[in-house]
Design a protein around this motif. Structure first.
Motif, PDB file in Angstrom:
ATOM      1  N   VAL A 224       0.829  -1.207   0.000  1.00  0.00           N
ATOM      2  CA  VAL A 224       0.000   0.000   0.000  1.00  0.00           C
ATOM      3  C   VAL A 224       0.864   1.258   0.000  1.00  0.00           C
ATOM      4  CG1 VAL A 224      -1.982  -1.075   1.142  1.00  0.00           C
ATOM      5  CG2 VAL A 224      -0.170  -0.034   2.537  1.00  0.00           C
ATOM      6  N   THR A 225       0.243   2.359  -0.418  1.00  0.00           N
ATOM      7  CA  THR A 225       0.865   3.673  -0.313  1.00  0.00           C
ATOM      8  C   THR A 225       0.724   4.185   1.124  1.00  0.00           C
ATOM      9  OG1 THR A 225      -1.165   4.891  -0.795  1.00  0.00           O
ATOM     10  CG2 THR A 225       0.126   4.122  -2.687  1.00  0.00           C
ATOM     11  N   ARG A 226       1.292   5.349   1.368  1.00  0.00           N
ATOM     12  CA  ARG A 226       1.142   5.952   2.696  1.00  0.00           C
ATOM     13  C   ARG A 226      -0.321   6.231   3.021  1.00  0.00           C
ATOM     14  NH1 ARG A 226       5.252  10.800   1.824  1.00  0.00           N
ATOM     15  NH2 ARG A 226       4.384  10.468  -0.264  1.00  0.00           N
ATOM     16  N   ASP A 227      -1.136   6.419   1.992  1.00  0.00           N
ATOM     17  CA  ASP A 227      -2.574   6.652   2.191  1.00  0.00           C
ATOM     18  C   ASP A 227      -3.365   5.357   2.234  1.00  0.00           C
ATOM     19  OD1 ASP A 227      -2.228   9.429   2.226  1.00  0.00           O
ATOM     20  OD2 ASP A 227      -2.365   9.551   0.039  1.00  0.00           O
ATOM     21  N   LEU A 228      -2.664   4.217   2.271  1.00  0.00           N
ATOM     22  CA  LEU A 228      -3.262   2.881   2.379  1.00  0.00           C
ATOM     23  C   LEU A 228      -4.038   2.473   1.128  1.00  0.00           C
ATOM     24  CD1 LEU A 228      -4.445   2.906   6.117  1.00  0.00           C
ATOM     25  CD2 LEU A 228      -2.263   2.119   5.159  1.00  0.00           C
ATOM     26  N   ASP A 229      -3.682   3.054  -0.013  1.00  0.00           N
ATOM     27  CA  ASP A 229      -4.235   2.603  -1.281  1.00  0.00           C
ATOM     28  C   ASP A 229      -3.424   1.412  -1.766  1.00  0.00           C
ATOM     29  OD1 ASP A 229      -6.159   4.700  -1.415  1.00  0.00           O
ATOM     30  OD2 ASP A 229      -4.563   6.070  -2.070  1.00  0.00           O
ATOM     31  N   HIS A 230      -4.095   0.318  -2.141  1.00  0.00           N
ATOM     32  CA  HIS A 230      -3.402  -0.929  -2.445  1.00  0.00           C
ATOM     33  C   HIS A 230      -2.862  -0.939  -3.866  1.00  0.00           C
ATOM     34  CE1 HIS A 230      -2.722  -5.295  -2.877  1.00  0.00           C
ATOM     35  NE2 HIS A 230      -2.476  -5.206  -1.584  1.00  0.00           N
TER      36      HIS A 230
ATOM     37  N   ASP B  80      -5.241  -2.056  -6.772  1.00  0.00           N
ATOM     38  CA  ASP B  80      -6.192  -1.020  -7.165  1.00  0.00           C
ATOM     39  C   ASP B  80      -5.490   0.116  -7.904  1.00  0.00           C
ATOM     40  OD1 ASP B  80      -8.252  -2.425  -5.864  1.00  0.00           O
ATOM     41  OD2 ASP B  80      -7.733  -1.498  -3.954  1.00  0.00           O
ATOM     42  N   GLU B  81      -4.331   0.512  -7.412  1.00  0.00           N
ATOM     43  CA  GLU B  81      -3.615   1.632  -8.012  1.00  0.00           C
ATOM     44  C   GLU B  81      -3.135   1.308  -9.420  1.00  0.00           C
ATOM     45  OE1 GLU B  81      -2.800   4.975  -6.272  1.00  0.00           O
ATOM     46  OE2 GLU B  81      -4.737   4.050  -5.862  1.00  0.00           O
TER      47      GLU B  81
ATOM     48  N   ASP C 226      -0.252   2.665 -20.207  1.00  0.00           N
ATOM     49  CA  ASP C 226      -0.256   1.775 -21.374  1.00  0.00           C
ATOM     50  C   ASP C 226       0.275   0.385 -21.019  1.00  0.00           C
ATOM     51  OD1 ASP C 226      -0.595   0.869 -23.981  1.00  0.00           O
ATOM     52  OD2 ASP C 226       1.384   1.597 -24.626  1.00  0.00           O
ATOM     53  N   PHE C 227      -0.319  -0.210 -19.977  1.00  0.00           N
ATOM     54  CA  PHE C 227      -0.004  -1.585 -19.599  1.00  0.00           C
ATOM     55  C   PHE C 227      -1.293  -2.230 -19.126  1.00  0.00           C
ATOM     56  CE2 PHE C 227       0.568   0.969 -15.775  1.00  0.00           C
ATOM     57  CZ  PHE C 227      -0.159   0.260 -14.827  1.00  0.00           C
ATOM     58  N   GLU C 228      -1.240  -3.543 -18.868  1.00  0.00           N
ATOM     59  CA  GLU C 228      -2.416  -4.252 -18.358  1.00  0.00           C
ATOM     60  C   GLU C 228      -2.007  -5.194 -17.245  1.00  0.00           C
ATOM     61  OE1 GLU C 228      -6.106  -7.152 -19.846  1.00  0.00           O
ATOM     62  OE2 GLU C 228      -4.561  -6.479 -21.278  1.00  0.00           O
ATOM     63  N   VAL C 229      -2.717  -5.149 -16.120  1.00  0.00           N
ATOM     64  CA  VAL C 229      -2.521  -6.115 -15.041  1.00  0.00           C
ATOM     65  C   VAL C 229      -3.266  -7.386 -15.423  1.00  0.00           C
ATOM     66  CG1 VAL C 229      -2.849  -6.619 -12.595  1.00  0.00           C
ATOM     67  CG2 VAL C 229      -2.303  -4.279 -13.324  1.00  0.00           C
ATOM     68  N   THR C 230      -2.540  -8.495 -15.522  1.00  0.00           N
ATOM     69  CA  THR C 230      -3.128  -9.741 -16.031  1.00  0.00           C
ATOM     70  C   THR C 230      -3.158 -10.878 -15.023  1.00  0.00           C
ATOM     71  OG1 THR C 230      -0.961 -10.337 -16.944  1.00  0.00           O
ATOM     72  CG2 THR C 230      -2.513  -9.226 -18.426  1.00  0.00           C
ATOM     73  N   ALA C 231      -2.438 -10.767 -13.909  1.00  0.00           N
ATOM     74  CA  ALA C 231      -2.421 -11.868 -12.937  1.00  0.00           C
ATOM     75  C   ALA C 231      -1.929 -11.361 -11.592  1.00  0.00           C
ATOM     76  CB  ALA C 231      -1.522 -13.009 -13.417  1.00  0.00           C
TER      77      ALA C 231
ATOM     78  N   THR D 296     -11.521  -7.825  -9.084  1.00  0.00           N
ATOM     79  CA  THR D 296     -10.832  -7.463 -10.325  1.00  0.00           C
ATOM     80  C   THR D 296     -11.070  -8.452 -11.449  1.00  0.00           C
ATOM     81  OG1 THR D 296      -8.836  -8.677  -9.663  1.00  0.00           O
ATOM     82  CG2 THR D 296      -8.992  -6.354  -8.998  1.00  0.00           C
ATOM     83  N   GLY D 297     -11.547  -9.659 -11.113  1.00  0.00           N
ATOM     84  CA  GLY D 297     -11.688 -10.708 -12.109  1.00  0.00           C
ATOM     85  C   GLY D 297     -10.380 -11.371 -12.472  1.00  0.00           C
ATOM     86  N   LEU D 298      -9.298 -11.034 -11.768  1.00  0.00           N
ATOM     87  CA  LEU D 298      -7.977 -11.580 -12.072  1.00  0.00           C
ATOM     88  C   LEU D 298      -7.768 -12.911 -11.361  1.00  0.00           C
ATOM     89  CD1 LEU D 298      -5.929  -8.291 -11.677  1.00  0.00           C
ATOM     90  CD2 LEU D 298      -6.428  -9.463 -13.833  1.00  0.00           C
ATOM     91  N   GLU D 299      -7.006 -13.800 -11.997  1.00  0.00           N
ATOM     92  CA  GLU D 299      -6.645 -15.050 -11.342  1.00  0.00           C
ATOM     93  C   GLU D 299      -5.543 -14.787 -10.325  1.00  0.00           C
ATOM     94  OE1 GLU D 299      -5.633 -19.732 -12.218  1.00  0.00           O
ATOM     95  OE2 GLU D 299      -5.749 -18.310 -13.900  1.00  0.00           O
TER      96      GLU D 299
END
Length: 448
Positions: free
Chosen positions: A80-86, A89-90, A99-104, A130-133
């Motif tokens: 997480v960030t200092r603001d507790l954002d994971h 999610d970020e 211009d990228f994609e989180v895939t797993a 997220t629907g991610l595996e």
């Protein structure tokens, strides 16, 4: 009672500070890697409140590192960030911008959400948000398979470590780096502070004792950030050519290790690591798992408390007085009585001592742990290595076998010397040459 015994089989589970039960894993190749990284160390630290974590630097300044990539994330609740954002999610929110994609996603011990207890099998599943595996790296395998990585170009690692060799997250990183090298994936570490600073302590691991609570030859208290460790693993141990990058922190100074969490929220890295005070004591007090005592799991003071049912008021006070008489720096001891809600001595009143760290800079956790073991053996005939107690697990029949104390300490000589009544300070002095050699090697990989 001091007894010379040994061997908990390498495959037998343990309970490390995380409380880990090592799963079957064969030690990696000993062939050295391809040398230290190029470049110069990062800037010296500013005030602790000015710290920028690796995840924040990535999002604010270096998102182009992921451009055009399919990204897999190895993380847990500490990412997480200092603001507790994971981080999940970020990065999902930043996909279009970068211009990228989180895939797993990839889950270490305790799971990606941190709810699994020490040593519990972690399953793979689909993340509903997220629907991610989510691929488990603490289940049927600890090393990513080729199939797990088929939809990924770059693996991003963001987990808070606690500076201790038998905490398993750094070995999840090691195996993931090794797999990335084999299957042609990039590896990016988002750096975080070491809550113990840059001091090293304890034995350097004997490679014959390699397991998932210590795969490679680093000290029990390793004194490096995860980013520095990744570079050291790449340069000294991993035979594959791994493209390893580190997003450094801004404003980090390891000399201020005890101040950063005055400005950061402490997010539990594992269920039994509730505070930074727990991390302070963990390298030494984690060794209490090797004897037939509660190490505080199932209480509000895991690893800060050590006790057993046969320690009543007089015995607990005697133990605290004995330890206070040993002139250990930065620490004092107090009689304490607790009733564990789970783990060893569940629902029994347990007497013992609480470790109170009064000066984190002067405190030597590993030295304190060795003195604690010595005092328990000296004062109480009931004290045995866990493998000798029929209520505990494992067998350990001879000096050349492998006990849990051997795997935790990383050196069978610790057990042999404690069995023979060697002075604890003499035991500690015996590690110093190996620590100097390690520190000389590690210097090339330090960034702060």
């Amino acid at each position: 009672m001091r007894a010379s015994l040994s061997v908990l089989a390498l495959g037998l589970a343990g309970i490390i500070a995380l409380g880990v039960a090592p799963l079957s894993a064969s030690p990696p190749d000993d062939t050295p890697g391809h040398g230290p990284p190029d470049g110069v160390p990062g800037p010296p630290g500013d005030a602790p409140g000015d710290l920028e974590l690796g995840i924040e630097v990535l999002l604010d300044e270096e998102l182009d590192r992921l451009e055009g990539q399919d990204v897999g994330i190895i993380t847990n609740p500490t990412g997480v960030t200092r603001d507790l954002d994971h981080i999940v999610d970020e990065l999902v929110a930043a996909e279009d911008e970068g211009d990228f994609e989180v895939t797993a996603l990839y889950a270490p011990e305790h799971g990606i959400r941190g709810g699994a207890e020490a040593g519990d099998h972690v399953d793979s599943y689909i993340d509903e948000r997220t629907g991610l595996e989510v691929h488990s790296l603490y289940g049927d395998t600890q090393r990513p398979t080729e199939e797990m990585l088929e939809d990924v170009d770059t693996l991003v690692f963001d987990i808070q470590d606690v500076g201790t060799r038998f905490y398993t997250y750094i070995w999840t990183m090691y195996y993931a780096m090794d797999a990335a090298g084999e299957y042609g994936k990039d590896f990016l570490v988002l750096d975080r502070p070491n809550p113990l600073g840059d001091e090293t302590a304890g034995p350097v691991l004997d490679p014959d004792l390699s397991s998932f609570v210590g795969l490679r030859e680093i000290p029990l208290q390793h004194g490096m950030t995860v980013g520095e460790l990744a570079q050291l693993f790449d340069g000294e141990f991993i035979d594959y050519d791994v493209d390893v990058g580190v997003v450094e922190m801004n404003g980090y100074d390891p000399d201020n290790f005890d101040e950063y969490w005055d400005h950061l929220e402490w997010v539990l890295p594992s269920p039994n690591m509730p505070t930074q005070d727990t991390a302070f004591v963990y390298p030494g007090m984690g060794l209490m798992e090797s004897v037939n005592y509660s190490e505080g799991r199932g209480t509000t003071k895991p690893f800060e408390f050590t006790g057993a049912p046969w320690l009543e008021d007089v015995e607990a006070t005697e133990l605290a007085d004995e330890l206070d008489s040993r002139d250990l720096q930065g620490v004092t001891f107090r009689p304490q009585f607790l009733t564990p809600s789970f783990s060893w001595y569940e629902d029994e009143m347990v007497g013992g001592v609480q470790v109170h760290v009064t000066d984190p800079h002067a405190f030597e956790s590993v030295r304190t742990g060795i003195h604690m073991l010595d005092a328990l053996f000296d004062l109480h005939d009931e004290t045995v290595w866990r493998e000798q107690d029929p209520d505990f697990w494992g067998t350990c029949d001879g000096p050349d076998d492998t006990c849990w104390i051997d795997q935790l300490s990383g050196d069978r000589e610790v057990r042999w010397q404690l069995d023979d009544g060697v002075d604890p300070d003499e035991i500690v002095d015996g590690w110093q040459d190996d620590l100097v050699e390690f520190e000389d090697t590690a210097e090339a990989y330090r960034r702060y």
